[in-house]
Design an enzyme around this catalytic site. Structure first.
Site, PDB file in Angstrom:
ATOM      1  N   ARG A  25      30.866  70.164 -14.878  1.00  0.00           N
ATOM      2  CA  ARG A  25      29.517  70.566 -15.260  1.00  0.00           C
ATOM      3  C   ARG A  25      28.492  70.148 -14.210  1.00  0.00           C
ATOM      4  O   ARG A  25      27.581  70.919 -13.861  1.00  0.00           O
ATOM      5  CB  ARG A  25      29.185  69.958 -16.618  1.00  0.00           C
ATOM      6  N   SER A  32      24.329  73.108 -19.901  1.00  0.00           N
ATOM      7  CA  SER A  32      24.694  71.892 -20.644  1.00  0.00           C
ATOM      8  C   SER A  32      26.197  71.914 -20.900  1.00  0.00           C
ATOM      9  O   SER A  32      26.931  72.746 -20.360  1.00  0.00           O
ATOM     10  CB  SER A  32      23.931  71.843 -21.970  1.00  0.00           C
ATOM     11  N   ASP A  74      17.917  72.633 -34.706  1.00  0.00           N
ATOM     12  CA  ASP A  74      16.820  71.991 -35.424  1.00  0.00           C
ATOM     13  C   ASP A  74      15.518  72.554 -34.876  1.00  0.00           C
ATOM     14  O   ASP A  74      15.071  72.185 -33.794  1.00  0.00           O
ATOM     15  CB  ASP A  74      16.891  70.471 -35.227  1.00  0.00           C
ATOM     16  N   GLN A 110      17.638  79.052 -27.767  1.00  0.00           N
ATOM     17  CA  GLN A 110      16.943  77.773 -27.912  1.00  0.00           C
ATOM     18  C   GLN A 110      15.441  77.939 -27.716  1.00  0.00           C
ATOM     19  O   GLN A 110      14.640  77.322 -28.429  1.00  0.00           O
ATOM     20  CB  GLN A 110      17.516  76.759 -26.920  1.00  0.00           C
ATOM     21  N   SER A 127      27.912  72.568 -34.738  1.00  0.00           N
ATOM     22  CA  SER A 127      26.677  71.814 -34.915  1.00  0.00           C
ATOM     23  C   SER A 127      26.715  70.613 -33.985  1.00  0.00           C
ATOM     24  O   SER A 127      27.618  69.778 -34.076  1.00  0.00           O
ATOM     25  CB  SER A 127      26.543  71.348 -36.372  1.00  0.00           C
ATOM     26  N   ASN A 128      25.742  70.531 -33.089  1.00  0.00           N
ATOM     27  CA  ASN A 128      25.723  69.465 -32.080  1.00  0.00           C
ATOM     28  C   ASN A 128      24.804  68.337 -32.528  1.00  0.00           C
ATOM     29  O   ASN A 128      23.666  68.207 -32.079  1.00  0.00           O
ATOM     30  CB  ASN A 128      25.271  70.029 -30.734  1.00  0.00           C
ATOM     31  N   GLY A 149      29.817  65.125 -32.038  1.00  0.00           N
ATOM     32  CA  GLY A 149      29.114  63.857 -31.988  1.00  0.00           C
ATOM     33  C   GLY A 149      28.674  63.514 -30.569  1.00  0.00           C
ATOM     34  O   GLY A 149      28.803  64.310 -29.638  1.00  0.00           O
ATOM     35  N   ILE A 195      28.491  61.666 -26.830  1.00  0.00           N
ATOM     36  CA  ILE A 195      29.429  61.284 -25.768  1.00  0.00           C
ATOM     37  C   ILE A 195      29.167  59.818 -25.440  1.00  0.00           C
ATOM     38  O   ILE A 195      28.035  59.431 -25.149  1.00  0.00           O
ATOM     39  CB  ILE A 195      29.251  62.162 -24.520  1.00  0.00           C
ATOM     40  N   HIS A 217      40.033  75.113 -47.446  1.00  0.00           N
ATOM     41  CA  HIS A 217      41.450  74.807 -47.723  1.00  0.00           C
ATOM     42  C   HIS A 217      42.162  75.938 -48.446  1.00  0.00           C
ATOM     43  O   HIS A 217      43.387  75.921 -48.584  1.00  0.00           O
ATOM     44  CB  HIS A 217      41.551  73.523 -48.553  1.00  0.00           C
ATOM     45  N   ASP A 221      45.327  75.403 -43.661  1.00  0.00           N
ATOM     46  CA  ASP A 221      45.996  74.160 -44.029  1.00  0.00           C
ATOM     47  C   ASP A 221      45.784  73.112 -42.948  1.00  0.00           C
ATOM     48  O   ASP A 221      45.328  73.421 -41.838  1.00  0.00           O
ATOM     49  CB  ASP A 221      47.501  74.401 -44.252  1.00  0.00           C
TER      50      ASP A 221
END
Length: 500
Positions: A309, A324, A367, A396, A417-418, A442, A444, A470, A474
């Site tokens: 990156r 990003s 958000d 964005q 979802s970041n 989540g 880094i 579910h 599975d």
């Protein structure tokens, strides 16, 4: 209303009247009846007023104008109500075709409404914050000449009221009454209070600037208005003083109810209507709660991805693109879907079929100032990393401005979802119905790890949380899918072998 010009130019008005009377069949019935009345009173200097409702088709003596309602059209997705966010026009403004009229917020997005006519705005049916109904008038517009296509012109079938001769004293009284009503309306809009209190004030024609507020930050309470109605000449502070005196034996209870405990002001409870995106979130969560979820969590080493990156970031900046980690994550997800297409599917409502989606429309939770929105990048399987980055930049930008459109929000097939940009490691993401898989990324984090010789080696780890339906997926399939996605990110050069 005929103006005083008609009196001074009696002969001219009479000639105009005679000409129009010859065409009585083509005249509006309301105007025709008024002409007959005018003809029978030409010897007096009486002013004759015709009382017409604001939504009527109306024609003046010397010009042909029509007042038509501008209907709030269907904006798609089965939406029946929207909230007025902002007006771009006010009553009396001239307006042209395609000019912005208002910004409204539906359950899914903000939409700017544009005019289909040229004319003058004569009435706004709603205030900012009101809920408007699709298919009903949003504003009234006075247009020139014949009716325009797409408008619904309404006429009042009731007999118009003709005022009796009025004296100068009556004129003064009418003027004063109009001024008073205007002042009431102005005060209702400007003071700090709740919609229910404004309604009481409007119904009783109370100038709220004359009511002394007793609420926090100068807010006028319902009790203030009711007290004013009982005795308009008595100050609200006197009323409050009487209340405190009368309840002195139970001072502790009274103080608690008014929000004061031991000399400390306690904020009052408040209620607000559930509108816009929050209403959508409630519906979505209720629907998702009916689906049996299961979770899967993992950790991904992203040191090689960070190097790639940083190298490509310079190339992207030259093309005006902000690069990003998300475009790589999104593309890796699409490549993994190619091998596990059930992750990009949905279950029919009767649970009789699984629909495997051909397009990879990957949603990215954002958000925004308007709340949580999930626009999606269309057909990710056909896009390069830089194309995905460019599209993500566009979404964005629109999200920050509150201008995401319906096309950007509909048609998603799987969601990411970041949450790591805000903080946190693991999460329990909730499915976006009818999708069957969602992932929460989540932060880094740099952590100590051990190599094959038990030496401590610092590495960067990205935390990942999956949720799946579910009924369709599975645990073993979820684990294999996550491992394939993880493989692409930990060895990003493998993208080259899998991309078409």
């Amino acid at each position: 209303m005929f103006s005083s010009v008609c009196k001074r130019n009696h002969a001219s008005a009479g000639r105009a009247l005679k000409c129009l009377m010859n065409k009585r069949k083509s005249l509006n019935p309301v105007l025709f009846k008024s002409f007959n009345l005018f003809k029978s009173n030409t010897s007096s200097s009486t002013l004759i007023s015709i009382n017409q409702t604001q939504q009527n088709f109306h024609t003046s003596l010397f010009a042909n104008k029509k007042e038509i309602p501008f209907i709030l059209a269907d904006i798609g997705e089965g939406i029946t109500k929207v909230e007025i966010v902002k007006w771009f026009v006010k009553e009396g403004d001239k307006i042209e075709q395609f000019q912005h009229v208002a910004e409204v917020m539906s359950d899914k997005a903000n939409v700017e409404i544009t005019s289909r006519f040229d004319g003058v705005v004569t009435k706004l049916f709603y205030k900012v914050g009101d809920i408007a109904d699709v298919g009903k008038p949003l504003i009234n517009i006075e247009v020139e000449g014949s009716s325009s296509t797409g408008a619904t012109t309404t006429t009042d079938q009731s007999t118009p009221e003709v005022a009796k001769p009025i004296t100068s004293n009556n004129e003064t009284k009418t003027s004063n009454t109009t001024s008073f009503v205007d002042n009431v309306e102005e005060s209702i809009d400007k003071v700090l209070t709740t919609p229910s209190v404004r309604r009481i004030a409007r119904e009783n024609k109370i100038d709220l600037r004359n009511v002394t507020p007793t609420g926090r930050n100068g807010r006028i309470l319902k009790e203030d208005v009711l007290g004013y109605l009982e005795n308009p000449t008595k100050k609200a502070t006197e009323v409050k003083s009487e209340q405190v005196t009368s309840t002195k034996p139970t001072e502790t209870v009274s103080a608690t109810s008014t929000g004061i405990i031991s000399g400390v002001i306690v904020p009052e409870d408040r209620r607000e209507p559930v509108r816009g995106l929050r209403r959508t979130m409630i519906k979505t969560m209720n629907a998702a709660n009916k689906i049996p979820h299961f979770g899967f969590k993992d950790e991904i080493y992203v040191d090689e991805l960070m190097k790639l990156r940083n190298h490509l970031k310079v190339v992207a900046e030259k093309q005006g693109i902000k690069l990003s980690y998300m475009p790589f994550i999104i593309k890796a997800l699409s490549l993994a879907i190619n091998e596990f297409p059930v992750m990009n599917s949905s279950l029919t409502e009767d649970e009789s079929e699984i629909i495997y989606k051909g397009e990879h429309n990957i949603g990215v939770a954002m958000d925004t100032p308007n709340g949580l929105l999930v626009p999606n990048i269309k057909r990710v399987q056909t896009k390069s990393i830089l194309e995905i980055a460019a599209e993500l930049n566009r979404l964005q930008k629109l999200g920050k401005e509150g201008k995401l459109g319906m096309d950007d929000l509909k048609g998603g097939t799987i969601t990411l979802s970041n949450i790591g940009t805000i903080g946190g490691t693991y999460a329990e993401p909730v499915l976006t119905v009818p999708e069957v898989c969602i992932g929460a990324i989540g932060m880094i984090k740099k952590v100590p790890t051990f190599d094959s010789h038990n030496n401590v080696v610092p590495k960067h780890i990205m935390y990942m949380s999956w949720s799946a339906d579910h009924r369709v997926i599975d645990g073993a399939s979820m684990a294999r899918f996550s491992n394939k996605w993880k493989e692409y990110l930990e060895n990003p050069l493998s993208f080259l072998l899998s991309m078409k």
